[in-house]
Motif scaffolding. Structure first.
Motif, PDB file in Angstrom:
ATOM      1  N   LEU A   1       0.814  -1.217   0.000  1.00  0.00           N
ATOM      2  CA  LEU A   1       0.000   0.000   0.000  1.00  0.00           C
ATOM      3  C   LEU A   1       0.845   1.265   0.000  1.00  0.00           C
ATOM      4  CD1 LEU A   1      -2.956  -0.794   2.447  1.00  0.00           C
ATOM      5  CD2 LEU A   1      -2.886  -0.946  -0.040  1.00  0.00           C
ATOM      6  N   ILE A   2       2.028   1.196   0.594  1.00  0.00           N
ATOM      7  CA  ILE A   2       2.868   2.384   0.695  1.00  0.00           C
ATOM      8  C   ILE A   2       3.259   2.910  -0.679  1.00  0.00           C
ATOM      9  CG2 ILE A   2       5.067   1.162   0.764  1.00  0.00           C
ATOM     10  CD1 ILE A   2       4.036   4.199   2.930  1.00  0.00           C
ATOM     11  N   ASP A   3       3.213   2.036  -1.697  1.00  0.00           N
ATOM     12  CA  ASP A   3       3.533   2.467  -3.061  1.00  0.00           C
ATOM     13  C   ASP A   3       2.359   3.157  -3.739  1.00  0.00           C
ATOM     14  OD1 ASP A   3       5.947   1.318  -2.614  1.00  0.00           O
ATOM     15  OD2 ASP A   3       5.883  -0.074  -4.312  1.00  0.00           O
ATOM     16  N   TYR A   4       1.165   2.998  -3.172  1.00  0.00           N
ATOM     17  CA  TYR A   4      -0.035   3.535  -3.817  1.00  0.00           C
ATOM     18  C   TYR A   4      -0.756   4.584  -2.976  1.00  0.00           C
ATOM     19  CZ  TYR A   4       0.610  -0.442  -6.915  1.00  0.00           C
ATOM     20  OH  TYR A   4       1.141  -1.342  -7.808  1.00  0.00           O
ATOM     21  N   MET A   5      -0.498   4.612  -1.676  1.00  0.00           N
ATOM     22  CA  MET A   5      -1.181   5.551  -0.796  1.00  0.00           C
ATOM     23  C   MET A   5      -0.168   6.336   0.024  1.00  0.00           C
ATOM     24  SD  MET A   5      -4.274   3.201   0.758  1.00  0.00           S
ATOM     25  CE  MET A   5      -4.874   4.580   1.747  1.00  0.00           C
TER      26      MET A   5
END
Length: 723
Positions: free
Chosen positions: A484-488
């Protein structure tokens, strides 16, 4: 087939005369156009007053084609005839060109116009249209068409760059302004001439001041077009007059509000906009809406036009805009639907969080109906479009899609309830057809082992382009690199997923049966949308002594009978029977009349609620009980299936159940006053081949899911099936 091209309006923020001076510098040869080998002037004429100048040129273009095609063509250059008509009085340049080489096999026509900007006389507009018709070309028609369109697209992209280059060269030479053409005046006396010079000086001074004021004013390009991303406004815009001006798009507007498009993509958008304007009699969908349908069909204008046409008809037929404007989220959905908007992703796109593993699909279907779930889904889609429109205005760049984050924690076999799956597939079908290209990506996290089964059932109904946007994470993989850290943004990761951001999306829980809709209300709630012309569930009431049966003719042993029903009131018994002799025709029920009809109805002797099992038949001889009898109580939900071992007639039987027998003469009165039992039921029959095929696909779904998971650049150990 004729290929056509139409450019958006490209704006040069320079006076027309300066642009013309830059334009003529590309002749006779321009190093920035490698394909051009040179030009020769065939004819040049000028009007007596010098206002109109017309030049015809023969242009030699290098042949950029595969070696074999060059050998077949047998020429080194392709010749075009170009005629330029410069009207200095009206400040326009019209360019017409056509191919001279192979004109009997290929017809290429091009028309370009330079003109003064309608709102700023110190700016210049450029428009371009072209058509390509390949009649025959030694069997290489398709190849020639692709080469021609590719080369043409590249040349279009360089057009504005070339003008800007030569204007820069002019500035280096000290040329920043070229006076406009003026009407020649007859000879005058010395006093008149001196007076005219003074007047021209004053006029020139005023014009310079006006030009300075204009150039210092913040530019807005051509008229701003309504963004209108919301599909709710798809047909509710103010009517516009049908003329060419309303179908034009400014290139700067496209880049600013719609994103980077290739010249051919821009052309397809303009052509579709023009077609829809003619079809809708002036009321056209927004440019972002048109672009979504074009992207969904890979910018094939015919396919996009067909898809859009069907969607417009669907919206009009079902009054979708009116329905969405009047829609109020039902209280049961507010309380038990585990989904909601949650800030945005790293690209500033709106993000929707759906805790699918916590959803009571069966409870929601039975409390708001299939149409209720569809309405809420459409409401989410409309909200997503509205939020993308707001994001575009807020961040000053095109944002046309939103992100879906699906949390599958808690997903289990109860989510594979067949009526729920069927409802889901119908909703997906409608959304895919009418809201294409609205999602940027779908992040599936905490996927359990049962998910491959659900994905196998659902994925075949999702468009291939949309499927490529799905990313899967098993276990806690979403918390590591590539998750998720790559998208949010880190600060937007929900606390339920290990982040610090509180979310309003709750777990929801099971919908109480007290909130379920009765069968009649569920039928009445249907809005006759294409999703459910026929309701999944049927309802029936049973009085004392009455029976309700569904007679099924099984033509192949091994077929599977599936059922699902809820007891809404009182108790019933349920049985699955098989007859020895097939029942091919059930007698038409005869409605009872008069007082005896009432007594027959309440005592269970009416034909409508009479069993097809004859009174003289014996269990184990004329008919067989293939599943044990079930006593089902008020409020219970029953699901089951039976694999048939014989061909012939099978019967699903529900019977009013009471624990004590009544034999007194007052039974008739008790029967009249006793409350009836009520059930809502659904059933279907799967053929043997279909059932085996389904089982095969389910058994092989792990390998398929593993290959899907590999697209997320995860190791094999992190795929869902391994957990």
């Amino acid at each position: 087939m004729v290929q056509s091209y139409q450019s958006p309006v490209r704006v040069y923020k320079y006076p027309f005369e300066l642009v013309m001076e830059a334009y003529v510098r590309r002749f006779p040869k321009c190093d920035m156009i490698p394909i051009m080998a040179g030009t020769d002037i065939l004819k040049e004429t000028t009007s007596k007053d010098g206002a109109v100048n017309q030049i015809s040129r023969r242009c030699r273009l290098h042949v950029e084609a595969p070696y074999l095609l060059k050998k077949i063509m047998g020429v080194e250059f392709i010749h075009f005839i170009q005629t330029n008509t410069l009207d200095r009085r009206n400040r326009t340049l019209k360019i017409d060109a056509y191919n001279e080489s192979f004109s009997s096999r290929v017809v290429i026509k091009e028309h370009c116009t330079y003109s003064v900007h309608p709102e700023n006389s110190e700016w210049t507009c450029f428009e371009q249209t072209a058509s390509l018709d390949i009649k025959s070309f030694f069997g290489f028609e398709s190849t020639v068409e692709k080469i021609a369109m590719k080369q043409y697209s590249q040349n279009i992209s360089k057009g504005k760059e070339i003008i800007e280059h030569f204007i820069t060269e002019l500035k280096k030479e000290g040329v920043t302004y070229i006076p406009r053409w003026v009407e020649p005046q007859p000879e005058q006396t010395e006093d008149e001439e001196n007076s005219k010079v003074e007047s021209e000086v004053e006029s020139s001074s005023e014009e310079t001041e006006k030009r300075d004021r204009t150039s210092s004013t913040p530019s807005t390009g051509s008229r701003e077009l309504q963004l209108g991303a919301s599909a709710t406004n798809i047909l509710s815009m103010d009517a516009v007059t049908l003329n060419d001006e309303n179908n034009k798009l400014d290139a700067d507007y496209i880049k600013r509000c719609l994103g980077d498009l290739t010249p051919l993509q821009e052309s397809r958008l303009i052509q579709l906009k023009k077609w829809v304007a003619e079809l809708q009699k002036g009321k056209v969908p927004s440019d972002t809406c048109l672009l979504r349908f074009l992207r969904a069909r890979d910018f094939n204008i015919e396919k996009a036009r067909e898809m859009l046409s069907h969607s417009l008809i669907w919206r009009k037929k079902n009054q979708v805009d009116k329905m969405m404007n009047e829609y109020q989220v039902p209280s049961v959905v507010q309380e038990y639907f585990p989904g909601g908007w949650h800030h945005h992703d790293k690209e500033c796109r709106p993000l929707y969080l759906l805790r699918l593993g916590q959803m009571d699909v069966k409870g929601l279907v039975k409390s708001v109906g299939e149409e209720g779930l569809l309405k809420h889904t459409l409401h989410i889609c409309e909200e997503g479009l509205r939020l993308t429109e707001e994001a575009t205005l807020t961040y000053g760049r095109p944002i046309t899609t939103w992100t879906l984050l699906v949390d599958l924690e808690g997903l289990n076999m109860r989510h594979l309830w067949r009526p729920g799956i069927r409802t889901l597939l119908k909703i997906i079908e409608i959304v895919e057809a009418n809201y294409p290209e609205t999602m940027s990506c779908v992040l599936i996290i905490r996927a359990p082992r049962v998910f491959p089964i659900l994905w196998t059932l659902v994925s075949t109904f999702i468009d291939e382009t949309t499927r490529s946007k799905f990313l899967f994470y098993g276990g806690n993989d979403y918390q590591g690199p590539g998750g998720l850290i790559d998208y949010m943004p880190k600060e937007n990761i929900p606390h339920i997923l290990g982040g610090e951001c509180k979310t309003v999306v709750h777990e929801a829980g099971l919908v109480p049966k007290s909130m379920y809709l009765p069968g009649e209300e569920m039928d009445a709630a249907r809005q006759h949308l294409p999703m459910s012309d026929q309701s999944i569930y049927r309802s029936v009431s049973l009085g004392r002594g009455q029976v309700h049966e569904m007679v099924l003719l099984i033509e192949e042993a091994g077929s599977v009978i599936c059922w699902d029903f809820d007891v809404m009131k009182n108790d019933v018994s349920f049985s699955v029977l098989r007859t020895k002799v097939p029942i091919t025709h059930r007698p038409e029920p005869q409605s009872p009349t008069g007082a005896m009809g009432v007594i027959d109805a309440v005592m269970g002797s009416d034909d409508l609620h009479r069993s097809v099992i004859e009174k003289g038949w014996r269990e184990g001889h004329e008919y067989f009980r293939v599943e044990p009898q079930l006593i089902c109580h008020d409020g219970e939900s029953i699901q089951g299936s039976h694999v048939t071992s014989h061909m012939g007639t099978y019967i699903l039987q529900w019977r009013y159940y009471e624990s004590t027998q009544h034999t007194s003469p007052l039974d008739i009165i008790d029967s009249i006053t006793a409350p009836k039992a009520k059930i809502m039921y659904y059933y279907e029959t799967l053929k043997s081949a279909d059932y085996r095929g389904s089982m095969t696909s389910l058994q092989s779904c792990q390998s398929g899911f593993s290959s899907l998971s590999s697209n997320t650049n995860k190791s094999a150990n992190s795929s869902c099936p391994s957990r």
